[in-house]
Write a protein that holds these residues in place. Sequence first.
Motif, mmCIF file in Angstrom:
data_model
loop_
_atom_site.group_PDB
_atom_site.id
_atom_site.type_symbol
_atom_site.label_atom_id
_atom_site.label_comp_id
_atom_site.label_asym_id
_atom_site.label_seq_id
_atom_site.Cartn_x
_atom_site.Cartn_y
_atom_site.Cartn_z
ATOM 1 N N GLU A 249 -21.951 -37.706 -78.718
ATOM 2 C CA GLU A 249 -20.653 -37.709 -78.039
ATOM 3 C C GLU A 249 -20.810 -38.121 -76.572
ATOM 4 O O GLU A 249 -20.030 -38.939 -76.065
ATOM 5 C CB GLU A 249 -19.997 -36.331 -78.135
ATOM 6 C CG GLU A 249 -18.555 -36.379 -77.663
ATOM 7 C CD GLU A 249 -17.865 -35.024 -77.664
ATOM 8 O OE1 GLU A 249 -18.550 -34.002 -77.538
ATOM 9 O OE2 GLU A 249 -16.629 -35.021 -77.789
ATOM 10 N N ALA A 250 -21.836 -37.566 -75.903
ATOM 11 C CA ALA A 250 -22.062 -37.914 -74.492
ATOM 12 C C ALA A 250 -22.357 -39.406 -74.346
ATOM 13 O O ALA A 250 -21.844 -40.065 -73.433
ATOM 14 C CB ALA A 250 -23.220 -37.100 -73.934
ATOM 15 N N ALA A 251 -23.165 -39.952 -75.264
ATOM 16 C CA ALA A 251 -23.500 -41.384 -75.204
ATOM 17 C C ALA A 251 -22.265 -42.233 -75.507
ATOM 18 O O ALA A 251 -22.034 -43.266 -74.862
ATOM 19 C CB ALA A 251 -24.621 -41.703 -76.184
ATOM 20 N N ALA A 252 -21.466 -41.790 -76.497
ATOM 21 C CA ALA A 252 -20.255 -42.546 -76.856
ATOM 22 C C ALA A 252 -19.264 -42.544 -75.692
ATOM 23 O O ALA A 252 -18.640 -43.563 -75.394
ATOM 24 C CB ALA A 252 -19.618 -41.932 -78.101
ATOM 25 N N ILE A 253 -19.135 -41.404 -75.024
ATOM 26 C CA ILE A 253 -18.222 -41.311 -73.876
ATOM 27 C C ILE A 253 -18.692 -42.237 -72.759
ATOM 28 O O ILE A 253 -17.896 -42.957 -72.153
ATOM 29 C CB ILE A 253 -18.130 -39.846 -73.383
ATOM 30 C CG1 ILE A 253 -17.284 -39.035 -74.368
ATOM 31 C CG2 ILE A 253 -17.535 -39.763 -71.980
ATOM 32 C CD1 ILE A 253 -17.293 -37.547 -74.143
ATOM 33 N N GLN A 254 -19.983 -42.238 -72.524
ATOM 34 C CA GLN A 254 -20.531 -43.107 -71.480
ATOM 35 C C GLN A 254 -20.267 -44.574 -71.839
ATOM 36 O O GLN A 254 -19.887 -45.377 -70.987
ATOM 37 C CB GLN A 254 -22.039 -42.844 -71.317
ATOM 38 C CG GLN A 254 -22.729 -43.695 -70.294
ATOM 39 C CD GLN A 254 -22.278 -43.411 -68.867
ATOM 40 O OE1 GLN A 254 -21.461 -42.527 -68.631
ATOM 41 N NE2 GLN A 254 -22.791 -44.172 -67.915
ATOM 42 N N HIS A 255 -20.450 -44.921 -73.109
ATOM 43 C CA HIS A 255 -20.199 -46.294 -73.550
ATOM 44 C C HIS A 255 -18.727 -46.667 -73.350
ATOM 45 O O HIS A 255 -18.406 -47.743 -72.841
ATOM 46 C CB HIS A 255 -20.590 -46.443 -75.022
ATOM 47 C CG HIS A 255 -20.414 -47.844 -75.527
ATOM 48 N ND1 HIS A 255 -19.366 -48.217 -76.331
ATOM 49 C CD2 HIS A 255 -21.132 -48.970 -75.307
ATOM 50 C CE1 HIS A 255 -19.463 -49.504 -76.592
ATOM 51 N NE2 HIS A 255 -20.521 -49.983 -75.985
ATOM 52 N N LEU A 256 -17.860 -45.751 -73.713
ATOM 53 C CA LEU A 256 -16.421 -46.007 -73.570
ATOM 54 C C LEU A 256 -16.053 -46.222 -72.093
ATOM 55 O O LEU A 256 -15.290 -47.133 -71.762
ATOM 56 C CB LEU A 256 -15.637 -44.829 -74.169
ATOM 57 C CG LEU A 256 -14.116 -44.918 -74.141
ATOM 58 C CD1 LEU A 256 -13.619 -46.180 -74.822
ATOM 59 C CD2 LEU A 256 -13.492 -43.694 -74.805
ATOM 60 N N LYS A 257 -16.610 -45.396 -71.232
ATOM 61 C CA LYS A 257 -16.352 -45.539 -69.791
ATOM 62 C C LYS A 257 -16.793 -46.908 -69.309
ATOM 63 O O LYS A 257 -16.076 -47.587 -68.573
ATOM 64 C CB LYS A 257 -17.158 -44.487 -69.014
ATOM 65 C CG LYS A 257 -16.515 -43.154 -68.890
ATOM 66 C CD LYS A 257 -17.346 -42.378 -67.865
ATOM 67 C CE LYS A 257 -17.124 -40.905 -67.944
ATOM 68 N NZ LYS A 257 -17.987 -40.183 -67.002
ATOM 69 N N LEU A 258 -17.987 -47.311 -69.722
ATOM 70 C CA LEU A 258 -18.519 -48.599 -69.265
ATOM 71 C C LEU A 258 -17.666 -49.751 -69.779
ATOM 72 O O LEU A 258 -17.412 -50.711 -69.063
ATOM 73 C CB LEU A 258 -19.977 -48.768 -69.717
ATOM 74 C CG LEU A 258 -20.984 -47.802 -69.077
ATOM 75 C CD1 LEU A 258 -22.354 -47.954 -69.718
ATOM 76 C CD2 LEU A 258 -21.102 -48.049 -67.581
ATOM 77 N N VAL A 259 -17.218 -49.635 -71.028
ATOM 78 C CA VAL A 259 -16.386 -50.704 -71.603
ATOM 79 C C VAL A 259 -15.058 -50.790 -70.855
ATOM 80 O O VAL A 259 -14.607 -51.879 -70.492
ATOM 81 C CB VAL A 259 -16.146 -50.445 -73.113
ATOM 82 C CG1 VAL A 259 -15.095 -51.390 -73.662
ATOM 83 C CG2 VAL A 259 -17.436 -50.606 -73.884
ATOM 84 N N LEU A 260 -14.446 -49.631 -70.614
ATOM 85 C CA LEU A 260 -13.166 -49.631 -69.896
ATOM 86 C C LEU A 260 -13.343 -50.177 -68.482
ATOM 87 O O LEU A 260 -12.512 -50.907 -67.972
ATOM 88 C CB LEU A 260 -12.602 -48.207 -69.812
ATOM 89 C CG LEU A 260 -12.082 -47.624 -71.122
ATOM 90 C CD1 LEU A 260 -11.670 -46.172 -70.938
ATOM 91 C CD2 LEU A 260 -10.908 -48.426 -71.648
ATOM 92 N N ARG A 261 -14.458 -49.817 -67.867
ATOM 93 C CA ARG A 261 -14.699 -50.282 -66.504
ATOM 94 C C ARG A 261 -14.939 -51.793 -66.466
ATOM 95 O O ARG A 261 -14.353 -52.515 -65.674
ATOM 96 C CB ARG A 261 -15.914 -49.571 -65.918
ATOM 97 C CG ARG A 261 -16.107 -49.854 -64.451
ATOM 98 C CD ARG A 261 -17.434 -49.365 -63.977
ATOM 99 N NE ARG A 261 -18.521 -50.129 -64.575
ATOM 100 C CZ ARG A 261 -19.790 -49.987 -64.239
ATOM 101 N NH1 ARG A 261 -20.131 -49.096 -63.366
ATOM 102 N NH2 ARG A 261 -20.715 -50.718 -64.810
#
Lengths: 283, 272
Positions: free
Chosen positions: B234-246
């Motif tokens: 979950e932590a890795a997926a959240i980080q990935h989502l943040k990076l994609v949105l950014r």
Amino acid sequence: MKDNFLTLIGRTLEILECDSHSLSCLAEMSGLDRFTFYRSADLSGLDLSNQDLRGLNFDGANLRGSRLDGALYDQGAFNGSKLDAAQQGMTDHYDVYLDDVDDVGLNRLYLFVEFRGTSIEEIISAVGLSYKQVAAAAKLSSSTLRKTRQSQPVAIETARSLAGFVKHLLYDKPHRLRQDWTVIRQPIARFLVSENDGSFSQMRRNDIPEILAMSDELLRVRREVYPSTYTLESWRDKPTSIATSLKYLRPSARSVESDRSPRPPVKIPGQIEFKFRSPNRDS
Amino acid sequence: MRVRSNRKRVLSDVLSIDAWHEPFRVDGSTSAVHVELSFTEGRIGGSDVDFPFTFKVSLKRALLTVRAERPLEIDRRSIARSVPEAEIELTKLRTARETAEASLSGKATLTPALFGAVLTGATARGEQLTQQDILKIVQNVPEVLVSPRPRNPQEYAWELVPTYRDGLRGQPWDPIDAPRLRVKPSTSVLPQLLPTISVGVSCALEDLHISDIVPKRLGLNEKLRKLIHNDINEAAAIQHLKLVLREADLEPRAFDNRFAEVILASVLAVPE
């Protein structure tokens, strides 16, 4: 482009549902640079014990409350992380990256550089050359190279020569290094400032932009007072003396920041943009 | 651009922003610039068929920037200062928040009860606060701390930090009664193409708080989903989502991506 965006969003779900719980594998899955993937990430309260975290950097990441016992990691990987007091043993005081020392903006400051001796030894051993060969390739004397291996302060020009040699290996002759070898991408050095009594104190990497903004101001003030003495090329100052000099030459220079008309940063002819620049000076 | 519109849809649920200004005058008088800002914490992706999952988003901190184009000049005396106005109060609240945050362990979040206990010194005395005490604190303490950040003659910024919650919520100021600043033209004649005032909200990557990613896919029942759920993933997926949105809409400002900002919204103030 939207398809690309949705593909990336879909990968988030793949990471969430992946069977592997290894941070390294999950970063690899993302398709992004795995070294920088966890920067500024929230990894608090996770059980990361016995994980192989080599090749990852955790600058700005929150690891409070996480279990890290038995984890393998590169030295310096946690130096910019938010950690519990008990985890502080995983860090050391080196906060400067190899790329940082190349920054020509730093030419305006009298800075010394201290390398992590073990990392230098590791680099030399990885390239498979003798100390003499490395010194010759980096255009350094053997005694200067020894200083870097012994974590003694060297001039920033020396640090640049060494950094240039390592980058040459990394980018031009990658076959010399293992593909997964990311030790040299981690913080490897620290900036030092010489004090009046001959001792050295650390100048934190994050403080450099503010010091450089002040140095811009000081240079401008000096050139107003002594236009012929201070040329753009010859000017250099000790970071610790900048604030004092500014106070003496222009008492109001730093006191009323909001009402002071900021001036654009001084451009040295032929100078490239440097990263240590105050965000206030962006425009 | 479609990607931009997609991202805007995601972030439009986190904050809403509106900005306007009084008509510019060349008689030496100033014109007020008003910004209406409202933060919410919400579940995103539910109504969007393109998103294969839903998730919660909130902001831990944000920076509002107002930039006036030349020949407009910012009247420095008119800048909206700290909320609350007394500096000592601001320092006290900020210290209480930092102490409360430091006492949190793991994934625990800041609550009005914890903040209140630290602020009143109840933690040190080993006391428990009553619901009434907590309510009193919530009513008397501003929900968002606003600190001004001077940038340059054409630009001013305000840092917004929640006081007793984990994320930003509500309106940080009254948009009508408290204009952010006042501007006046430095020339005696206004250019034909009127100068603009841009208003932006940004935050650091670590201040974008994403949580609780829930896949929409049918066929995987809740029990099974909980079984395969793992905090690390979950932590890795959240980080990935943040990076994609950014990455989808990031305006690169920094040399490297270590402290790169996420631009949440950018609008032009319209004449009243």
